[in-house]
Motif scaffolding. Structure first.
Motif, short mmCIF file in Angstrom:
data_model
loop_
_atom_site.label_atom_id
_atom_site.label_comp_id
_atom_site.label_asym_id
_atom_site.label_seq_id
_atom_site.Cartn_x
_atom_site.Cartn_y
_atom_site.Cartn_z
N HIS A 1 0.91 -1.17 -0.14
CA HIS A 1 0.04 -0.08 0.15
C HIS A 1 0.86 1.37 -0.11
N PRO A 2 0.64 2.14 -0.80
CA PRO A 2 1.47 3.43 -0.94
C PRO A 2 1.52 4.14 0.45
N ALA A 3 2.36 4.87 0.87
CA ALA A 3 2.56 5.73 1.96
C ALA A 3 1.81 6.98 1.74
N VAL A 4 0.74 7.34 2.21
CA VAL A 4 0.49 8.55 2.20
C VAL A 4 0.75 9.81 3.11
N PHE A 5 1.36 9.07 4.34
CA PHE A 5 1.89 9.96 5.40
C PHE A 5 3.24 9.50 5.80
N GLN A 6 4.01 10.30 6.20
CA GLN A 6 5.53 10.20 6.37
C GLN A 6 5.55 9.47 7.80
N ASP A 7 6.05 8.02 7.56
CA ASP A 7 6.04 7.20 8.91
C ASP A 7 7.13 7.98 9.82
N GLY A 8 6.71 8.09 11.20
CA GLY A 8 7.52 8.31 12.23
C GLY A 8 7.55 10.03 12.49
N ALA A 9 6.92 10.70 11.25
CA ALA A 9 6.81 12.27 11.55
C ALA A 9 5.46 12.67 11.67
N GLU A 10 4.62 12.07 10.63
CA GLU A 10 3.09 12.35 10.76
C GLU A 10 2.18 11.04 11.21
N GLU B 1 6.67 9.91 26.12
CA GLU B 1 7.25 11.34 25.47
C GLU B 1 6.07 12.24 24.99
N PRO B 2 5.49 12.65 25.76
CA PRO B 2 4.32 13.61 25.40
C PRO B 2 4.67 14.67 24.41
N ALA B 3 5.63 15.10 24.53
CA ALA B 3 6.11 16.11 23.43
C ALA B 3 5.94 15.44 22.03
N THR B 4 6.73 14.27 21.95
CA THR B 4 6.75 13.53 20.67
C THR B 4 5.44 13.20 20.22
N ALA B 5 4.51 12.81 21.08
CA ALA B 5 2.94 12.48 20.69
C ALA B 5 2.18 13.77 20.10
N VAL B 6 2.64 15.05 20.75
CA VAL B 6 2.21 16.35 20.28
C VAL B 6 2.53 16.71 18.91
N ALA B 7 4.04 16.42 18.61
CA ALA B 7 4.80 16.94 17.71
C ALA B 7 4.27 15.99 16.43
N ILE B 8 4.15 14.70 16.60
CA ILE B 8 3.39 13.91 15.66
C ILE B 8 2.12 14.26 15.32
N ALA B 9 1.24 14.56 16.25
CA ALA B 9 -0.09 14.77 15.92
C ALA B 9 -0.19 16.35 15.21
N THR B 10 0.81 17.19 15.47
CA THR B 10 0.86 18.57 14.79
C THR B 10 1.08 18.50 13.44
N ARG B 11 2.07 17.54 13.15
CA ARG B 11 2.51 17.39 11.57
C ARG B 11 1.45 16.66 10.86
N LEU C 1 -4.57 19.05 6.49
CA LEU C 1 -5.16 20.40 6.19
C LEU C 1 -4.34 21.21 4.76
N ALA C 2 -3.05 20.57 4.60
CA ALA C 2 -2.37 20.78 3.35
C ALA C 2 -2.70 19.90 1.95
N ARG C 3 -2.91 18.78 2.34
CA ARG C 3 -3.09 17.96 1.38
C ARG C 3 -4.24 16.79 1.05
N GLU D 1 -11.66 19.90 -0.66
CA GLU D 1 -11.22 20.63 -1.84
C GLU D 1 -10.00 20.17 -2.94
N LYS D 2 -9.12 19.64 -1.94
CA LYS D 2 -8.04 19.15 -2.74
C LYS D 2 -8.39 17.88 -3.69
N ARG D 3 -8.98 16.92 -2.70
CA ARG D 3 -9.51 15.64 -3.44
C ARG D 3 -10.42 15.96 -4.70
N SER D 4 -11.19 17.14 -4.45
CA SER D 4 -12.23 17.22 -5.45
C SER D 4 -11.49 17.93 -6.68
#
Length: 83
Positions: free
Chosen positions: A19-28, A48-58, A64-66, A70-73
């Motif tokens: 299955h093609p990767a849609v999101f960046q593993d380890g970052a998103e 590591e709650p800061a890591t959890a927040v960083a992954i969730a934020t990315r 929202l960007a991809r 609207e993007k899919r349409s």
């Protein structure tokens, strides 16, 4: 998966071979192949709650960007129109 990411939550999901990767593993997103790997991800995010927040934020930023309606349409329309 997408709803959790859009809600700003760190997401752990099973890796699907071929299955093609849609999101960046380890970052998103975090992928796992074994139950042990799943456990490691859960323990890491709890420790590591800061890591959890960083992954969730990315992840939310990526959604929202991809991955908006609207993007899919626009992609579907371009495909149908042969662009």
């Amino acid at each position: 998966v997408v709803e959790g990411m859009a809600a700003g939550r760190p997401v752990i999901t099973q890796r699907i071979d071929g299955h093609p990767a849609v999101f960046q593993d380890g970052a998103e997103i975090l992928h796992y192949s074994t139950v042990d790997e799943l456990g490691e991800h859960i323990r890491r995010l709890k420790a590591e709650p800061a890591t959890a927040v960083a992954i969730a934020t990315r992840a939310r930023t990526a959604i929202l960007a991809r991955h908006t309606v609207e993007k899919r349409s626009a992609e579907l329309l371009a495909f149908v129109e042969g662009a």
